[in-house]
Design a protein around this motif. Sequence first.
Motif, PDB file in Angstrom:
ATOM      1  N   PRO A   1       0.798  -1.230   0.000  1.00 41.81           N
ATOM      2  CA  PRO A   1       0.000   0.000   0.000  1.00 41.81           C
ATOM      3  C   PRO A   1       0.835   1.288   0.000  1.00 41.81           C
ATOM      4  CG  PRO A   1      -0.911  -1.570   1.552  1.00 41.81           C
ATOM      5  CD  PRO A   1       0.384  -2.153   1.065  1.00 41.81           C
ATOM      6  N   SER A   2       1.921   1.342   0.737  1.00 41.30           N
ATOM      7  CA  SER A   2       2.748   2.557   0.765  1.00 41.30           C
ATOM      8  C   SER A   2       3.398   2.820  -0.585  1.00 41.30           C
ATOM      9  CB  SER A   2       3.827   2.458   1.850  1.00 41.30           C
ATOM     10  OG  SER A   2       3.231   2.389   3.116  1.00 41.30           O
ATOM     11  N   PHE A   3       3.841   1.766  -1.246  1.00 42.55           N
ATOM     12  CA  PHE A   3       4.434   1.895  -2.567  1.00 42.55           C
ATOM     13  C   PHE A   3       3.390   2.433  -3.546  1.00 42.55           C
ATOM     14  CE2 PHE A   3       5.570   0.442  -6.774  1.00 42.55           C
ATOM     15  CZ  PHE A   3       6.955   0.543  -6.839  1.00 42.55           C
TER      16      PHE A   3
ATOM     17  N   TRP B   1       3.499   6.085  -5.607  1.00 40.33           N
ATOM     18  CA  TRP B   1       3.576   6.165  -7.068  1.00 40.33           C
ATOM     19  C   TRP B   1       2.272   6.587  -7.703  1.00 40.33           C
ATOM     20  CZ3 TRP B   1       7.934   6.942  -9.231  1.00 40.33           C
ATOM     21  CH2 TRP B   1       9.098   6.471  -8.617  1.00 40.33           C
ATOM     22  N   ASP B   2       1.144   6.287  -7.083  1.00 40.00           N
ATOM     23  CA  ASP B   2      -0.133   6.728  -7.624  1.00 40.00           C
ATOM     24  C   ASP B   2      -0.352   8.225  -7.432  1.00 40.00           C
ATOM     25  OD1 ASP B   2      -0.645   4.151  -8.402  1.00 40.00           O
ATOM     26  OD2 ASP B   2      -2.058   3.715  -6.796  1.00 40.00           O
ATOM     27  N   SER B   3       0.337   8.818  -6.458  1.00 38.18           N
ATOM     28  CA  SER B   3       0.155  10.240  -6.185  1.00 38.18           C
ATOM     29  C   SER B   3       1.061  11.125  -7.037  1.00 38.18           C
ATOM     30  CB  SER B   3       0.416  10.534  -4.704  1.00 38.18           C
ATOM     31  OG  SER B   3       1.793  10.370  -4.402  1.00 38.18           O
ATOM     32  N   ARG B   4       1.903  10.530  -7.833  1.00 31.63           N
ATOM     33  CA  ARG B   4       2.863  11.306  -8.630  1.00 31.63           C
ATOM     34  C   ARG B   4       2.289  11.692  -9.964  1.00 31.63           C
ATOM     35  NH1 ARG B   4       8.788  10.299  -7.178  1.00 31.63           N
ATOM     36  NH2 ARG B   4       8.742  12.122  -8.350  1.00 31.63           N
TER      37      ARG B   4
END
Length: 89
Positions: free
Chosen positions: A80-82, A86-89
Amino acid sequence: MRRDGKFAPAPAYDAERHANVINADYVGDRSGILRLELPDGKAMIAEAISIQDFPEIDERQVDLIGIFEPSFDELFSQHPSFKDYWDSR
């Protein structure tokens, strides 16, 4: 895929032979004789593997330094942290 990090040694594991630290005492570098396998049987290739074994409390910790294979993305892409990063970039 979940990787909870719990160390489950093979039946042949022997702290005196394989662990770098036993009950907080450094006993030597064992990286050259250790192999870490993923659940699918694939080897994880790292610069060094260190096992800290605390038999008095039945706890063990494995540290890996310099993981070469599999890639970081391959190991953690479902974490989840990964994904959040990366989804927020």
